[in-house]
Design an enzyme around this catalytic site. Structure first.
Site, PDB file in Angstrom:
ATOM      1  N   ALA A  81      15.680   9.067  20.056  1.00 26.16           N
ATOM      2  CA  ALA A  81      14.791   9.716  21.017  1.00 26.16           C
ATOM      3  C   ALA A  81      13.928  10.715  20.254  1.00 26.16           C
ATOM      4  CB  ALA A  81      15.596  10.427  22.110  1.00 26.16           C
ATOM      5  N   LYS A  82      12.947  11.283  20.935  1.00 25.26           N
ATOM      6  CA  LYS A  82      12.127  12.338  20.348  1.00 25.26           C
ATOM      7  C   LYS A  82      11.423  13.081  21.469  1.00 25.26           C
ATOM      8  CE  LYS A  82      11.413  13.710  16.053  1.00 25.26           C
ATOM      9  NZ  LYS A  82      12.410  13.666  14.982  1.00 25.26           N
ATOM     10  N   GLY A  83      11.088  14.324  21.211  1.00 18.18           N
ATOM     11  CA  GLY A  83      10.358  15.113  22.188  1.00 18.18           C
ATOM     12  C   GLY A  83       9.263  15.912  21.529  1.00 18.18           C
TER      13      GLY A  83
END
Length: 419
Positions: A105-107
């Protein structure tokens, strides 16, 4: 007009090529190509002057086939959804290639954090945490620091999330302060992993680290720790850079002095001066005469034109996606050995995994144990990637992708498609 670089297109192109080279059945390609979820949020924040500003933020969950989603959060003015999608995809591959039980994931938030006060930054972080709270959690999705974020920001996320849950939730983030359940060795882990990767590739070619001339683009957490550790091991750091400038010294830079100078957040390399130092451009740093180049800044730094002018023998990618697909082909044709990002900078997520395990088991490991486990994990992954490179007669990047893709697809095959 030149087409704008798209990191997500870049990662999908490399995925497809790796599947061809590795003779991997493409029946699962659409699953690993597309993220499972891409969330865009709009964050109203009250500024210090009483005005309200709305920021755009993202959380992309690429895959949880092999374990909970995992990935950092970056604050940068050029951050956009496609960049975060690419970074989330790389996280899935990174966790698979080093064989830890996480997905990717990444934000990110589209903001220049240097323009905000600490109070504004805190309010922005807490609002972002509130917005993504439904999809994160100790066993769902575990954020961590990335570009322009740090342990303090992780503490704000942890506190906000715990308040919303009504109980302490230390496992919801990694890279947090030691006092709140962080792991010893985590802060330097990504830079240390870059050093381990450098030593492994040199050892493969029967070379020592001591005396190697190293240029490092980016002297933040990753590049700064890599510079410090390599200097301690006897390497000669001839060039480094930050957002303001790059500096070069043919006989090697005084890294301890520079690191001490940069402890003040207001200090920039453009103002640093010492005997024997030359101020150079970022492009000149990339092209300087060195044995090892470590790009540890942002994506899209080594494109086709830059790749033609490099004077190094090795590239060890400290940043995510610093080399374009066109740049890769030039480097391979020129015989420049490249250790890819999904292996070289995996130290951060490996020690994040260790931190998460310690939180779940309510344990604390000493730093020597953490560093030893990190080196063992990366060494095993390096051996697997080199073996695949020799078997498939391909670059280390393609080999790393092949190893990772096979693990992800195998996990999906075993699970099957729900429902």
């Amino acid at each position: 007009m030149l087409k704008k670089y798209d990191p997500y297109e870049n990662v999908i192109e490399v995925l497809s090529e790796a599947m061809n080279i590795g003779n991997i059945n493409k029946h699962m390609f659409e699953i690993i190509k597309n993220p499972q979820r891409a969330l865009t949020v709009y964050l109203p924040v009250k500024m210090d002057d009483g005005s309200v500003q709305v920021f755009e933020g993202y959380r992309v969950q690429h895959s949880n086939i092999r374990g909970p989603f995992k990935g950092g959060i970056r604050y940068h003015q050029d951050c956009d959804l496609n960049e975060v999608k690419a970074l989330a995809t790389w996280m899935t591959l990174k966790c698979a290639v080093v064989d830890i039980a996480y997905g990717g994931a990444k934000g990110g938030i589209q903001v220049d954090p240097r323009t905000l006060s600490e109070a504004e930054l805190c309010r922005l972080t807490r609002r972002y945490t509130y917005a993504i709270e439904p999809i994160i959690g100790t066993n769902k999705d575990i954020p961590a620091p990335d570009v322009n974020t740090n342990s303090k920001i992780m503490a704000w996320i942890l506190d906000t999330y715990s308040m919303l849950q009504g109980k302490p939730c230390p496992g919801v983030v990694t890279g947090k302060p030691l006092e709140l359940g962080g792991s010893k060795g985590r802060e330097a882990a990504t830079g240390r992993g870059v050093v381990i990767s450098t030593e492994l590739i040199l050892k493969k070619d029967n070379k020592a680290t001591e005396g190697q001339k190293v240029a490092i683009q980016g002297v933040g957490n990753v590049g700064g720790n890599a510079a410090r550790i390599l200097h301690e091991k006897g390497a000669k750091i001839v060039a480094i850079s930050d957002v303001s400038a790059a500096i070069y010294a043919e006989d090697g830079l005084d890294i301890p002095s520079i690191m001490d100078y940069l402890k003040d957040p207001q200090s920039l390399l453009v103002h640093y001066d010492a005997q024997g130092i030359t101020h150079i451009t970022n492009e000149e740093l990339l092209q300087c005469n060195c044995d090892i180049l470590i790009p540890a800044a942002l994506e899209n730094q080594i494109n086709e034109e830059v790749a033609k002018k490099l004077q190094c023998s090795y590239i060890v990618e400290g940043a995510n996606g610093p080399t374009t697909t066109a740049g890769d082909k030039i480097l391979e044709a020129r015989g420049i050995t490249l250790v890819p990002d999904i292996l070289a900078n995996s130290g951060g997520v490996i020690v994040s995994y260790f931190e998460w395990v310690q939180n779940i088991q309510v344990l604390t490991w000493d730093e020597d144990k953490v560093n030893e486990m990190l080196e063992n994990q990366m060494s095993k992954a390096f051996i697997d990637v080199v073996a695949e490179s020799e078997k498939s007669a391909c670059s280390l990047r393609m080999a790393a992708y092949i190893v990772a893709i096979r693990k992800v697809i195998h996990a999906q095959d075993v699970k099957g498609i729900f429902p």
